[in-house]
Design a protein around this motif. Structure first.
Motif, PDB file in Angstrom:
ATOM      1  N   GLY A   9     -17.221 -58.423 -89.238  1.00 30.58           N
ATOM      2  CA  GLY A   9     -15.900 -58.614 -88.619  1.00 30.58           C
ATOM      3  C   GLY A   9     -16.045 -59.261 -87.256  1.00 30.58           C
ATOM      4  O   GLY A   9     -17.148 -59.418 -86.744  1.00 30.58           O
ATOM      5  N   PRO A  10     -14.884 -59.635 -86.644  1.00 35.78           N
ATOM      6  CA  PRO A  10     -14.897 -60.313 -85.345  1.00 35.78           C
ATOM      7  C   PRO A  10     -15.675 -59.543 -84.271  1.00 35.78           C
ATOM      8  O   PRO A  10     -16.316 -60.154 -83.408  1.00 35.78           O
ATOM      9  CB  PRO A  10     -13.416 -60.424 -84.967  1.00 35.78           C
ATOM     10  CG  PRO A  10     -12.668 -60.294 -86.243  1.00 35.78           C
ATOM     11  CD  PRO A  10     -13.513 -59.484 -87.174  1.00 35.78           C
ATOM     12  N   GLU A  38     -17.863 -74.451 -89.840  1.00 31.63           N
ATOM     13  CA  GLU A  38     -16.606 -75.088 -90.214  1.00 31.63           C
ATOM     14  C   GLU A  38     -15.402 -74.438 -89.520  1.00 31.63           C
ATOM     15  O   GLU A  38     -15.548 -73.468 -88.792  1.00 31.63           O
ATOM     16  CB  GLU A  38     -16.445 -75.107 -91.731  1.00 31.63           C
ATOM     17  CG  GLU A  38     -16.570 -73.771 -92.399  1.00 31.63           C
ATOM     18  CD  GLU A  38     -16.627 -73.907 -93.929  1.00 31.63           C
ATOM     19  OE1 GLU A  38     -15.581 -74.169 -94.523  1.00 31.63           O
ATOM     20  OE2 GLU A  38     -17.716 -73.735 -94.514  1.00 31.63           O
ATOM     21  N   LEU A  39     -14.231 -74.998 -89.775  1.00 38.04           N
ATOM     22  CA  LEU A  39     -12.990 -74.510 -89.170  1.00 38.04           C
ATOM     23  C   LEU A  39     -12.854 -73.007 -89.383  1.00 38.04           C
ATOM     24  O   LEU A  39     -12.982 -72.529 -90.519  1.00 38.04           O
ATOM     25  CB  LEU A  39     -11.779 -75.195 -89.826  1.00 38.04           C
ATOM     26  CG  LEU A  39     -11.414 -76.593 -89.346  1.00 38.04           C
ATOM     27  CD1 LEU A  39     -10.328 -77.190 -90.238  1.00 38.04           C
ATOM     28  CD2 LEU A  39     -10.941 -76.560 -87.896  1.00 38.04           C
ATOM     29  N   GLY A  40     -12.614 -72.275 -88.319  1.00 36.86           N
ATOM     30  CA  GLY A  40     -12.380 -70.841 -88.438  1.00 36.86           C
ATOM     31  C   GLY A  40     -13.626 -70.000 -88.611  1.00 36.86           C
ATOM     32  O   GLY A  40     -13.542 -68.794 -88.876  1.00 36.86           O
ATOM     33  N   ALA A  41     -14.792 -70.576 -88.435  1.00 32.49           N
ATOM     34  CA  ALA A  41     -16.040 -69.834 -88.657  1.00 32.49           C
ATOM     35  C   ALA A  41     -16.297 -68.791 -87.557  1.00 32.49           C
ATOM     36  O   ALA A  41     -17.088 -67.869 -87.753  1.00 32.49           O
ATOM     37  CB  ALA A  41     -17.219 -70.797 -88.763  1.00 32.49           C
ATOM     38  N   SER A  44     -15.109 -70.121 -81.458  1.00 36.03           N
ATOM     39  CA  SER A  44     -14.378 -69.779 -80.227  1.00 36.03           C
ATOM     40  C   SER A  44     -14.480 -68.292 -79.934  1.00 36.03           C
ATOM     41  O   SER A  44     -14.536 -67.883 -78.765  1.00 36.03           O
ATOM     42  CB  SER A  44     -12.901 -70.186 -80.347  1.00 36.03           C
ATOM     43  OG  SER A  44     -12.792 -71.590 -80.460  1.00 36.03           O
ATOM     44  N   THR A  45     -14.505 -67.472 -80.982  1.00 32.88           N
ATOM     45  CA  THR A  45     -14.680 -66.023 -80.795  1.00 32.88           C
ATOM     46  C   THR A  45     -15.996 -65.770 -80.070  1.00 32.88           C
ATOM     47  O   THR A  45     -16.067 -64.958 -79.131  1.00 32.88           O
ATOM     48  CB  THR A  45     -14.696 -65.315 -82.173  1.00 32.88           C
ATOM     49  OG1 THR A  45     -13.497 -65.647 -82.871  1.00 32.88           O
ATOM     50  CG2 THR A  45     -14.816 -63.814 -82.028  1.00 32.88           C
ATOM     51  N   ASP A  82     -15.223 -78.574 -76.715  1.00 28.25           N
ATOM     52  CA  ASP A  82     -14.890 -78.667 -78.141  1.00 28.25           C
ATOM     53  C   ASP A  82     -14.826 -80.141 -78.516  1.00 28.25           C
ATOM     54  O   ASP A  82     -13.970 -80.877 -78.043  1.00 28.25           O
ATOM     55  CB  ASP A  82     -13.544 -77.971 -78.405  1.00 28.25           C
ATOM     56  CG  ASP A  82     -13.232 -77.890 -79.889  1.00 28.25           C
ATOM     57  OD1 ASP A  82     -13.775 -78.704 -80.678  1.00 28.25           O
ATOM     58  OD2 ASP A  82     -12.432 -77.018 -80.269  1.00 28.25           O
ATOM     59  N   TRP A 109     -18.363 -77.767 -82.337  1.00 29.56           N
ATOM     60  CA  TRP A 109     -18.415 -79.033 -83.073  1.00 29.56           C
ATOM     61  C   TRP A 109     -19.440 -80.028 -82.525  1.00 29.56           C
ATOM     62  O   TRP A 109     -19.163 -81.228 -82.409  1.00 29.56           O
ATOM     63  CB  TRP A 109     -17.019 -79.688 -83.137  1.00 29.56           C
ATOM     64  CG  TRP A 109     -16.090 -78.914 -84.010  1.00 29.56           C
ATOM     65  CD1 TRP A 109     -15.103 -78.068 -83.594  1.00 29.56           C
ATOM     66  CD2 TRP A 109     -16.067 -78.869 -85.458  1.00 29.56           C
ATOM     67  NE1 TRP A 109     -14.483 -77.495 -84.682  1.00 29.56           N
ATOM     68  CE2 TRP A 109     -15.048 -77.971 -85.836  1.00 29.56           C
ATOM     69  CE3 TRP A 109     -16.822 -79.503 -86.453  1.00 29.56           C
ATOM     70  CZ2 TRP A 109     -14.758 -77.693 -87.168  1.00 29.56           C
ATOM     71  CZ3 TRP A 109     -16.527 -79.218 -87.772  1.00 29.56           C
ATOM     72  CH2 TRP A 109     -15.502 -78.321 -88.119  1.00 29.56           C
ATOM     73  N   GLU A 131     -15.749 -61.597 -96.775  1.00 30.37           N
ATOM     74  CA  GLU A 131     -14.617 -61.517 -95.852  1.00 30.37           C
ATOM     75  C   GLU A 131     -15.070 -61.672 -94.408  1.00 30.37           C
ATOM     76  O   GLU A 131     -14.235 -61.776 -93.513  1.00 30.37           O
ATOM     77  CB  GLU A 131     -13.928 -60.165 -96.005  1.00 30.37           C
ATOM     78  CG  GLU A 131     -13.655 -59.819 -97.461  1.00 30.37           C
ATOM     79  CD  GLU A 131     -12.282 -59.205 -97.656  1.00 30.37           C
ATOM     80  OE1 GLU A 131     -11.864 -58.413 -96.800  1.00 30.37           O
ATOM     81  OE2 GLU A 131     -11.651 -59.559 -98.674  1.00 30.37           O
ATOM     82  N   GLY A 132     -16.374 -61.667 -94.193  1.00 35.37           N
ATOM     83  CA  GLY A 132     -16.905 -61.776 -92.842  1.00 35.37           C
ATOM     84  C   GLY A 132     -17.589 -63.107 -92.621  1.00 35.37           C
ATOM     85  O   GLY A 132     -17.205 -64.133 -93.184  1.00 35.37           O
ATOM     86  N   ARG A 133     -18.607 -63.067 -91.791  1.00 39.93           N
ATOM     87  CA  ARG A 133     -19.354 -64.279 -91.465  1.00 39.93           C
ATOM     88  C   ARG A 133     -20.848 -63.944 -91.415  1.00 39.93           C
ATOM     89  O   ARG A 133     -21.240 -62.784 -91.344  1.00 39.93           O
ATOM     90  CB  ARG A 133     -18.960 -64.822 -90.074  1.00 39.93           C
ATOM     91  CG  ARG A 133     -17.476 -64.990 -89.839  1.00 39.93           C
ATOM     92  CD  ARG A 133     -16.897 -66.186 -90.574  1.00 39.93           C
ATOM     93  NE  ARG A 133     -15.512 -66.437 -90.159  1.00 39.93           N
ATOM     94  CZ  ARG A 133     -14.454 -65.928 -90.780  1.00 39.93           C
ATOM     95  NH1 ARG A 133     -14.619 -65.155 -91.829  1.00 39.93           N
ATOM     96  NH2 ARG A 133     -13.229 -66.194 -90.353  1.00 39.93           N
TER      97      ARG A 133
END
Ligand SMILES: Nc1ncnc2c1ncn2[C@@H]1O[C@H](COP(=O)(O)OP(=O)(O)OP(=O)(O)O)[C@@H](O)[C@H]1O
Ligand SMILES: [Mg+2]
Length: 155
Positions: A9-10, A38-41, A44-45, A82, A109, A131-133
């Motif tokens: 999770g985040p 990729e996008l949303g990976a 930024s978090t 970015d 990026w 659901e995670g990374r």
């Protein structure tokens, strides 16, 4: 050689960023950390958690349109970059890369400017995993590899 971690999770993304920040030298001005994925990976978090760990308390706006968001922090400057909208490697000069050398550069990026791989210290690749990374970390410079070897990896 590198390190791979599952980030369910985040909060796990944030814990990893904090652990990495703790292993950086007292003055990481001049260092460059690449955030791939990729996008949303979760790039930024990750960058936001580094900024918070270094003492930034305010907002962390996306640099998608400004390209660079500068932060003056107690230890050193941080530049959150970015390159999503960048289409030519020449834009590294356009964004004033040579004026950012005093600070820690967090680059989302970096794939847009392949030359960055030769200029950076640490690469963090984030990818979707259920659901995670998951994250793959790699040292690109000698000092970057040394820092990674000293990270107290979160469980
Ligand atoms: N380990 C994780 N597991 C699940 N969700 C996560 C994880 N890390 C971050 N997220 C979530 O993923 C979403 C996208 O995160 P973020 O904006 O950091 O991605 P990004 O890689 O910067 O995207 P972009 O390419 O658009 O800049 C956020 O809702 C964030 O909370
Ligand atoms: Mg982002």
């Amino acid at each position: 050689m590198g390190q791979s971690l599952i980030l369910p999770g985040p909060e796990s993304t944030e814990s990893l960023a904090m652990a990495l920040t703790a292993a950086l030298p007292a003055d990481a001005g001049g260092w460059t950390i690449l955030l791939l994925g990729e996008l949303g990976a979760g790039k930024s978090t990750f960058a936001r958690a580094i900024l918070r760990s270094l003492g930034h308390e305010g907002l962390v706006p996306s640099p998608t349109y400004t390209l660079v968001e500068p932060y003056t922090l107690p230890g050193y400057s941080v530049y959150h970059i970015d390159l999503y909208r960048v289409t030519s490697a020449d834009e590294l000069e356009f964004l004033g890369w040579s004026d950012l050398q005093d600070g820690l550069k967090l680059v989302e990026w970096p794939e847009r400017v392949p030359r960055l791989l030769t200029l950076a210290d640490i690469q963090i690749e984030l990818r979707y995993a259920g659901e995670g990374r998951a994250a793959d970390l790699k040292g690109l410079s000698e000092r970057g590899s040394k820092v990674l070897a000293g990270v107290d990896w979160p469980a």
